[in-house]
Design a protein around this motif. Structure first.
Motif, PDB file in Angstrom:
ATOM      1  N   ASN A 166      -5.424 -20.794 -11.864  1.00 38.25           N
ATOM      2  CA  ASN A 166      -4.554 -19.619 -11.869  1.00 38.25           C
ATOM      3  C   ASN A 166      -4.926 -18.656 -10.745  1.00 38.25           C
ATOM      4  O   ASN A 166      -4.055 -18.069 -10.093  1.00 38.25           O
ATOM      5  N   SER A 167      -6.228 -18.490 -10.524  1.00 35.55           N
ATOM      6  CA  SER A 167      -6.682 -17.594  -9.465  1.00 35.55           C
ATOM      7  C   SER A 167      -6.214 -18.088  -8.099  1.00 35.55           C
ATOM      8  O   SER A 167      -5.723 -17.306  -7.274  1.00 35.55           O
ATOM      9  N   PHE A 168      -6.347 -19.384  -7.858  1.00 32.25           N
ATOM     10  CA  PHE A 168      -5.912 -19.940  -6.574  1.00 32.25           C
ATOM     11  C   PHE A 168      -4.393 -19.874  -6.450  1.00 32.25           C
ATOM     12  O   PHE A 168      -3.872 -19.674  -5.350  1.00 32.25           O
ATOM     13  N   GLN A 169      -3.700 -20.068  -7.566  1.00 33.20           N
ATOM     14  CA  GLN A 169      -2.248 -20.004  -7.511  1.00 33.20           C
ATOM     15  C   GLN A 169      -1.778 -18.602  -7.126  1.00 33.20           C
ATOM     16  O   GLN A 169      -0.812 -18.443  -6.361  1.00 33.20           O
ATOM     17  N   GLU A 170      -2.469 -17.607  -7.636  1.00 27.67           N
ATOM     18  CA  GLU A 170      -2.145 -16.227  -7.239  1.00 27.67           C
ATOM     19  C   GLU A 170      -2.350 -16.038  -5.746  1.00 27.67           C
ATOM     20  O   GLU A 170      -1.547 -15.391  -5.057  1.00 27.67           O
ATOM     21  N   ARG A 171      -3.417 -16.602  -5.237  1.00 27.65           N
ATOM     22  CA  ARG A 171      -3.683 -16.503  -3.800  1.00 27.65           C
ATOM     23  C   ARG A 171      -2.606 -17.226  -2.998  1.00 27.65           C
ATOM     24  O   ARG A 171      -2.145 -16.723  -1.964  1.00 27.65           O
TER      25      ARG A 171
ATOM     26  N   LEU B 250      -0.089 -15.648  -0.244  1.00 23.85           N
ATOM     27  CA  LEU B 250       0.004 -16.155   1.125  1.00 23.85           C
ATOM     28  C   LEU B 250       1.449 -16.465   1.497  1.00 23.85           C
ATOM     29  O   LEU B 250       1.904 -16.157   2.608  1.00 23.85           O
ATOM     30  N   GLU B 251       2.176 -17.085   0.574  1.00 20.06           N
ATOM     31  CA  GLU B 251       3.569 -17.429   0.849  1.00 20.06           C
ATOM     32  C   GLU B 251       4.424 -16.177   1.029  1.00 20.06           C
ATOM     33  O   GLU B 251       5.307 -16.134   1.902  1.00 20.06           O
TER      34      GLU B 251
ATOM     35  N   LEU C  81       1.080 -14.640  12.247  1.00 23.16           N
ATOM     36  CA  LEU C  81       1.795 -15.640  11.458  1.00 23.16           C
ATOM     37  C   LEU C  81       1.129 -17.008  11.572  1.00 23.16           C
ATOM     38  O   LEU C  81       1.028 -17.738  10.573  1.00 23.16           O
ATOM     39  N   LYS C  82       0.649 -17.356  12.755  1.00 25.31           N
ATOM     40  CA  LYS C  82      -0.046 -18.637  12.934  1.00 25.31           C
ATOM     41  C   LYS C  82      -1.268 -18.722  12.016  1.00 25.31           C
ATOM     42  O   LYS C  82      -1.512 -19.742  11.373  1.00 25.31           O
ATOM     43  N   GLN C  83      -2.026 -17.628  11.946  1.00 27.49           N
ATOM     44  CA  GLN C  83      -3.212 -17.602  11.100  1.00 27.49           C
ATOM     45  C   GLN C  83      -2.836 -17.703   9.622  1.00 27.49           C
ATOM     46  O   GLN C  83      -3.492 -18.402   8.836  1.00 27.49           O
ATOM     47  N   GLN C  84      -1.773 -17.016   9.244  1.00 25.07           N
ATOM     48  CA  GLN C  84      -1.325 -17.059   7.846  1.00 25.07           C
ATOM     49  C   GLN C  84      -0.855 -18.463   7.464  1.00 25.07           C
ATOM     50  O   GLN C  84      -1.134 -18.942   6.357  1.00 25.07           O
ATOM     51  N   LEU C  85      -0.130 -19.117   8.377  1.00 23.18           N
ATOM     52  CA  LEU C  85       0.330 -20.477   8.117  1.00 23.18           C
ATOM     53  C   LEU C  85      -0.856 -21.436   7.994  1.00 23.18           C
ATOM     54  O   LEU C  85      -0.829 -22.368   7.165  1.00 23.18           O
ATOM     55  N   LEU C  86      -1.879 -21.198   8.804  1.00 25.11           N
ATOM     56  CA  LEU C  86      -3.078 -22.040   8.727  1.00 25.11           C
ATOM     57  C   LEU C  86      -3.775 -21.859   7.377  1.00 25.11           C
ATOM     58  O   LEU C  86      -4.175 -22.847   6.736  1.00 25.11           O
ATOM     59  N   GLU C  87      -3.891 -20.615   6.923  1.00 23.71           N
ATOM     60  CA  GLU C  87      -4.521 -20.353   5.630  1.00 23.71           C
ATOM     61  C   GLU C  87      -3.720 -20.996   4.490  1.00 23.71           C
ATOM     62  O   GLU C  87      -4.301 -21.545   3.548  1.00 23.71           O
ATOM     63  N   ARG C  88      -2.395 -20.920   4.611  1.00 20.48           N
ATOM     64  CA  ARG C  88      -1.566 -21.531   3.555  1.00 20.48           C
ATOM     65  C   ARG C  88      -1.711 -23.050   3.571  1.00 20.48           C
ATOM     66  O   ARG C  88      -1.758 -23.692   2.507  1.00 20.48           O
ATOM     67  N   SER C  89      -1.801 -23.625   4.748  1.00 17.02           N
ATOM     68  CA  SER C  89      -1.892 -25.086   4.838  1.00 17.02           C
ATOM     69  C   SER C  89      -3.214 -25.613   4.286  1.00 17.02           C
ATOM     70  O   SER C  89      -3.296 -26.768   3.850  1.00 17.02           O
ATOM     71  N   THR C  90      -4.258 -24.783   4.302  1.00 19.21           N
ATOM     72  CA  THR C  90      -5.565 -25.225   3.793  1.00 19.21           C
ATOM     73  C   THR C  90      -5.821 -24.786   2.355  1.00 19.21           C
ATOM     74  O   THR C  90      -6.844 -25.150   1.773  1.00 19.21           O
ATOM     75  N   ALA C  91      -4.924 -23.992   1.784  1.00 20.44           N
ATOM     76  CA  ALA C  91      -5.147 -23.461   0.433  1.00 20.44           C
ATOM     77  C   ALA C  91      -5.261 -24.576  -0.604  1.00 20.44           C
ATOM     78  O   ALA C  91      -6.113 -24.513  -1.498  1.00 20.44           O
ATOM     79  N   ASP C  92      -4.417 -25.593  -0.493  1.00 22.45           N
ATOM     80  CA  ASP C  92      -4.462 -26.685  -1.467  1.00 22.45           C
ATOM     81  C   ASP C  92      -5.790 -27.440  -1.387  1.00 22.45           C
ATOM     82  O   ASP C  92      -6.384 -27.796  -2.412  1.00 22.45           O
ATOM     83  N   GLN C  93      -6.266 -27.668  -0.144  1.00 17.24           N
ATOM     84  CA  GLN C  93      -7.548 -28.343   0.024  1.00 17.24           C
ATOM     85  C   GLN C  93      -8.696 -27.466  -0.473  1.00 17.24           C
ATOM     86  O   GLN C  93      -9.662 -27.955  -1.067  1.00 17.24           O
ATOM     87  N   ASP C  94      -8.567 -26.153  -0.232  1.00 20.48           N
ATOM     88  CA  ASP C  94      -9.590 -25.226  -0.729  1.00 20.48           C
ATOM     89  C   ASP C  94      -9.674 -25.281  -2.249  1.00 20.48           C
ATOM     90  O   ASP C  94     -10.765 -25.231  -2.830  1.00 20.48           O
ATOM     91  N   LEU C  95      -8.518 -25.379  -2.905  1.00 19.08           N
ATOM     92  CA  LEU C  95      -8.497 -25.480  -4.365  1.00 19.08           C
ATOM     93  C   LEU C  95      -9.189 -26.758  -4.822  1.00 19.08           C
ATOM     94  O   LEU C  95      -9.995 -26.744  -5.764  1.00 19.08           O
TER      95      LEU C  95
END
Length: 217
Positions: free
Chosen positions: A119-124, A128-129, A185-199
């Motif tokens: 749930n915590s990661f989903q909030e993040r 991000l989105e 925006l590039k940095q934000q997209l990068l963070e979003r793309s790695t969020a699933d792997q971070d989880l």
């Protein structure tokens, strides 16, 4: 007579040996010999010449004949810089590892269940989105503003009128802000793309920590 000669010879040897023993005892640590390489050959002596001070060498006790120390050659300026950088990198790695352990400990303490962690990661991820969406809208608005300003400047030039300093400054500022927002925006997209792997990584660590604590219990 023979016994007298033997006694006198012994006395002479004792007289000669005594100063040598006293000298060795008086010298701090005893006399040393030094061995180093010079021009591809091994050189030894009881004194270290100035040109060999920075060379690798072996120090030998003159009394026992055993090596007492091995001194590496002095580092070059480039090697000293490389060694210092390696030391700094090792220190940064140690600090990063310590920070990771603290994060893992905090994670294990903060989330009672796996679902709490998800749930915590989903909030993040949702945040991000939303941030990405807002940045895209901001970039589009900034682009439209810049196009409008450029259109005004073009119309002025077509009308043989000078582009005012205020308009030129506005165009530069809008352009700079547009580039800045695009980088963000590039940095934000990068963070979003790695969020699933971070989880996935966090879940793996979480399970390992919980399993370790259960084993200790």
């Amino acid at each position: 007579m023979k016994a007298l000669h033997t006694l006198m010879a012994g006395a002479v040897l004792l007289a000669l040996a005594a100063p040598l023993a006293l000298a060795q005892d008086a010298a701090p640590g005893g006399k040393k010999l030094y061995c180093w390489n010079e021009g591809g050959r091994k050189v030894c002596g009881d004194a270290l010449p100035a040109h060999a001070v920075d060379s690798a060498r072996t120090e030998i006790s003159a009394k026992s004949g055993l090596a007492t120390a091995r001194v590496d050659r002095a580092l070059t300026a480039e090697e000293r810089v490389a060694a210092q950088e390696a030391e700094r990198a090792a220190r940064r790695e140690a600090l990063a590892e310590e920070a990771r352990k603290r994060r893992d400990h905090a994670m294990a303490e903060s989330y009672a269940t796996e679902q709490d962690l998800r749930n915590s990661f989903q909030e993040r991820i949702v945040l991000l989105e939303e941030t990405v969406k807002a940045s895209r809208l901001g970039i589009e608005g900034r682009r439209q503003t810049l196009l409008s300003l450029l259109r005004k400047a073009g119309e002025a030039e077509l009308g043989n009128k000078p582009v005012s300093k205020v308009l030129a400054a506005s165009i530069r500022n809008q352009h700079d802000e547009l580039l800045h927002q695009q980088e963000s925006l590039k940095q934000q997209l990068l963070e979003r793309s790695t969020a699933d792997q971070d989880l996935a990584t966090a879940l793996e660590r979480y399970h390992a920590l919980k399993s370790g604590r259960a084993g200790q219990g």
